[in-house]
Design a protein around this motif. Structure first.
Motif, short mmCIF file in Angstrom:
data_model
loop_
_atom_site.label_atom_id
_atom_site.label_comp_id
_atom_site.label_asym_id
_atom_site.label_seq_id
_atom_site.Cartn_x
_atom_site.Cartn_y
_atom_site.Cartn_z
N GLU A 1 0.78 -0.91 -0.24
CA GLU A 1 -0.03 -0.05 0.16
C GLU A 1 0.98 0.90 -0.19
O GLU A 1 0.63 2.28 -0.66
CB GLU A 1 -1.20 0.06 1.18
CG GLU A 1 -2.63 -0.38 0.86
CD GLU A 1 -3.14 -0.31 2.55
OE1 GLU A 1 -3.90 -1.18 2.16
OE2 GLU A 1 -3.06 0.52 2.87
N GLU A 2 1.57 1.19 1.30
CA GLU A 2 3.02 2.97 1.32
C GLU A 2 3.43 3.18 -0.18
O GLU A 2 3.73 3.88 -0.86
CB GLU A 2 3.63 2.14 2.25
CG GLU A 2 3.17 2.76 3.71
CD GLU A 2 1.84 3.72 3.56
OE1 GLU A 2 2.38 4.74 3.27
OE2 GLU A 2 0.71 3.84 3.84
N ARG B 1 -8.56 8.61 0.96
CA ARG B 1 -8.12 9.96 2.20
C ARG B 1 -6.88 10.80 1.75
O ARG B 1 -6.54 11.69 2.30
CB ARG B 1 -8.89 10.37 3.08
CG ARG B 1 -8.51 8.91 4.11
CD ARG B 1 -8.46 9.68 5.33
NE ARG B 1 -9.94 9.01 5.62
CZ ARG B 1 -11.32 9.51 6.07
NH1 ARG B 1 -10.64 11.05 6.89
NH2 ARG B 1 -12.26 9.44 6.19
N ARG B 2 -5.87 9.44 1.28
CA ARG B 2 -4.41 9.59 1.18
C ARG B 2 -3.88 10.59 -0.44
O ARG B 2 -2.71 10.66 -0.17
CB ARG B 2 -3.57 9.22 1.88
CG ARG B 2 -3.64 8.91 3.23
CD ARG B 2 -3.13 7.73 3.92
NE ARG B 2 -1.18 8.33 4.36
CZ ARG B 2 -0.94 7.61 3.94
NH1 ARG B 2 -1.37 5.37 4.86
NH2 ARG B 2 0.38 6.97 3.87
N ILE B 3 -4.99 10.17 -1.34
CA ILE B 3 -4.99 10.47 -2.54
C ILE B 3 -4.81 11.84 -3.06
O ILE B 3 -6.03 12.35 -2.56
CB ILE B 3 -5.54 9.70 -3.24
CG1 ILE B 3 -4.70 7.99 -3.14
CG2 ILE B 3 -5.00 9.78 -5.09
CD1 ILE B 3 -5.27 6.55 -4.08
N HIS B 4 -3.85 12.53 -3.46
CA HIS B 4 -3.79 13.25 -3.55
C HIS B 4 -4.82 13.54 -5.18
O HIS B 4 -4.18 13.99 -6.52
CB HIS B 4 -2.39 14.04 -3.47
CG HIS B 4 -1.78 14.01 -3.11
ND1 HIS B 4 -0.38 13.91 -3.13
CD2 HIS B 4 -1.82 13.95 -1.32
CE1 HIS B 4 0.55 13.87 -1.45
NE2 HIS B 4 -0.73 13.47 -0.74
N ARG C 1 -9.05 3.95 4.02
CA ARG C 1 -7.97 4.29 4.24
C ARG C 1 -7.16 4.87 3.43
O ARG C 1 -6.11 6.09 3.33
CB ARG C 1 -6.60 3.62 4.53
CG ARG C 1 -5.80 3.90 5.79
CD ARG C 1 -5.15 1.85 6.23
NE ARG C 1 -5.07 0.99 5.51
CZ ARG C 1 -5.89 -0.42 5.83
NH1 ARG C 1 -6.95 -0.46 6.17
NH2 ARG C 1 -5.37 -1.92 4.44
N LEU C 2 -6.97 4.42 2.01
CA LEU C 2 -6.51 5.06 0.59
C LEU C 2 -6.73 6.31 0.35
O LEU C 2 -5.68 6.33 -0.10
CB LEU C 2 -5.47 4.44 0.02
CG LEU C 2 -4.83 3.38 0.15
CD1 LEU C 2 -4.90 1.91 -0.67
CD2 LEU C 2 -3.60 3.52 0.24
N LEU D 1 0.39 4.37 -2.93
CA LEU D 1 0.79 5.14 -2.64
C LEU D 1 1.27 6.18 -2.77
O LEU D 1 0.90 7.84 -3.29
CB LEU D 1 0.37 5.46 -1.05
CG LEU D 1 -0.68 6.92 -0.39
CD1 LEU D 1 -1.64 6.77 -1.40
CD2 LEU D 1 -0.66 7.09 1.09
N ASN E 1 1.50 9.51 -6.04
CA ASN E 1 1.14 10.28 -5.80
C ASN E 1 1.78 11.39 -6.67
O ASN E 1 2.33 12.30 -6.42
CB ASN E 1 0.91 10.71 -4.01
CG ASN E 1 -0.56 10.52 -3.21
OD1 ASN E 1 -1.85 10.22 -4.44
ND2 ASN E 1 -0.64 10.52 -2.32
#
Ligand code: NAD
Length: 490
Positions: free
Chosen positions: A408-409, A439-442, A436-437, A412, A416
């Motif tokens: 995942e990390e 909300r962290r994708i730009h 989880r992912l 991600l 991005n």
């Protein structure tokens, strides 16, 4: 083979009149290179006249309408499109060569929905109010009203011509503005038909104006340089957005920008495999890859990588390329020879950069008049590094690069690592991972187990080079209105 006839001469529409331009340019079919129509090009004085008419119309009968009356007129426009549905289908197909089924199920219904949705949103929207107690025991009563911005310049691209034009016109008119539109030079037909519908629906002269022409040194640039415009709503390439921003900087005009993308699709090993293959085939090749939201970067978790590449190859090769009216056709041509040259230049670059061509990479040969069109095969690459230009730059064709990832990390960070920030599609069966992912994708939009599923009330737009501001629902109402606070001391 059907031929797609639209009006042979497409006029401008200024101040309620259909008029000629300063010269004409050719509108060429991407299906077989035939001349679809000759289009009036607006000169600088005509662009100025259109803006002047739009400015004057703000204080004419249009400015006196209340919101329900204005919204009723917009429903009349929607009814007018519905009544001429098949003509709109033909116009869109003539300019783009897309499958008729696509125009019938996406472009034209969405144009109708764009007018109805924003009319209904405007008619049902309420304002804010608040009371503010004062130290002297008095009270302030604040409430907001929405006023029109004024004349809105609407500049739109060729990939979804009617859909994207009406996506702006719906809320701009619902908020009481007047507009001057400049559709893409590649796709002038449906906008011209829309001008007829606006005229017949009884929009007062000057409320809707249509100018045809090109960008730099032509109608597009002339429009952005008019001092009387209040705002520019633009969809198109990031570099054009930048040029428009410079053109309006001195006048500090408001801008709404929907720009390019280099969108990712991420497929986890836990995803529903068949749904993910079908979904990525759609997100990579839909409308021959000519949607700003298309995924040109596909990341697939390593345990299913080889199987996924083989399955997507099979899907891509099964897509039916053909005439717009052919039974079961999936893909039409690219919009023009010029655009195909650009896409082909990336096909050549991919080889130089060391890509493995899994499928496609070439022009199909038909042995008939379509060889004069701008057709191309859906294409899949693997093997490129994350720094390859083909993995970083928007190509805007039916092409994707597939790359393996482990966790995942890692994925991600790679998703991005882009100048663009429009959309991303995640394919996973783990709900927690999706939340989880996402909300962290730009990006402005994240789809989970779907792609290009739209509710017109939701915010739409991108970050970084992909744009500025949001359209959709109340976000559109906010952009196209001047929200004023009225403060009363009670
Ligand atoms: P483009 O920027 O070349 O042209 C768009 C419009 O701008 C056309 O009407 C053109 O004549 C006009 N124009 C060009 N230069 C101008 C200038 N200097 N001043 C004023 N007007 C000018 O884009 P295109 O090739 O028509 O469309 C494809 C691009 O649009 C892709 O990058 C795609 O990603 C993007 N797009 C974005 C969205 C989104 O919602 N983010 C949607 C669709 C397309």
């Amino acid at each position: 083979m059907a031929t797609y006839q639209s009006a042979p001469d497409l006029p401008l529409y200024i101040d309620g009149q259909f008029v000629d331009g300063i010269r004409q340019f050719d509108n060429i079919s991407p299906v077989d290179g035939h001349l679809v129509s000759r289009v009036a090009e607006a000169g600088e004085a005509q662009v100025a006249a259109a803006v002047k008419a739009a400015y004057a119309a703000l204080s004419g009968p249009w400015g006196q309408l209340n919101v329900p009356e204005r919204c009723a007129l917009m429903h009349r426009v929607a009814d007018g499109i519905q009544a001429r549905f098949e003509e709109f289908v033909s116009a869109e197909v003539a300019d783009t060569g897309r499958p008729e089924a696509l125009a019938r199920t996406l472009d034209v219904p969405r144009a109708i929905a764009n007018f109805r949705t924003f009319a209904d949103l405007a008619a049902t929207s309420v304002s804010e109010c608040c009371e503010t107690p004062q130290a002297d025991g008095g009270m302030l009563f604040n409430y907001t009203v929405r006023k029109p911005l004024g004349v809105v310049a609407v500049i739109s691209p060729w990939n979804l011509p009617l859909l994207l034009l009406t996506w702006k016109l719906g809320p701009a008119l619902a908020m009481g503005n007047t507009v001057v539109c400049k559709p893409s030079e590649e796709t002038p037909s449906s906008a011209t038909l829309l001008a007829q519908v606006m005229h017949d629906a009884g929009l007062p002269a000057g409320v809707f104006n249509l100018i045809h022409g090109f960008g730099p040194g032509s109608a597009g640039e002339f429009l952005t340089r008019q001092p009387e415009i209040a705002a520019v709503s633009f969809t198109g390439e990031s570099r054009t957005g930048s040029a428009i921003m410079k053109a309006v900087a001195d006048g500090v005009k408001e801008v709404s920008f929907e720009l390019g993308g280099k969108n990712a699709a991420v497929v986890f090993a836990d995803a529903d495999f068949d749904a993910a293959v079908a979904g990525v085939a759609r997100s990579s090749f839909f409308n021959t890859g000519q949607v700003c939201l298309c995924s040109e970067r596909v990341y697939v978790q390593r345990p299913i990588f080889d199987r996924f590449v083989a399955a997507l190859k099979e899907r891509a090769e099964a897509l039916k390329i053909g005439y717009p009216d052919e039974e079961g056709v999936d893909l039409g041509p690219l919009v023009s020879q010029k655009h195909r040259d650009k896409v082909l230049s990336y096909f050549a670059l991919a080889r130089t950069e060391g890509a493995n061509v899994i499928t496609g990479g070439e022009i199909p040969v038909f042995g008939d008049e379509r060889d004069n069109g701008s057709w191309i095969r859906p294409t899949i690459w693997t093997g490129l590094g994350d720094d390859a230009r083909c993995v970083r730059e928007e190509i805007f064709g039916p092409v994707c690069h597939i790359s393996p990832f482990d966790d995942e990390e890692e994925v991600l960070a790679r998703v991005n690592d882009s100048q663009y920030g429009l959309a991303c599609a995640l394919w996973t069966s783990q709900v927690g991972r999706a939340h989880r992912l996402a909300r962290r994708i730009h990006t402005g939009i994240v789809w989970v187990n779907s792609w290009y599923a739209r509710d017109l009330r939701t915010p739409f737009g991108g970050s970084k080079l992909s744009g500025m501001g949001r359209e959709g629902g109340r976000h559109s109402l906010d952009f196209y209105s001047e929200i004023s606070n009225i403060c009363i001391k009670l």
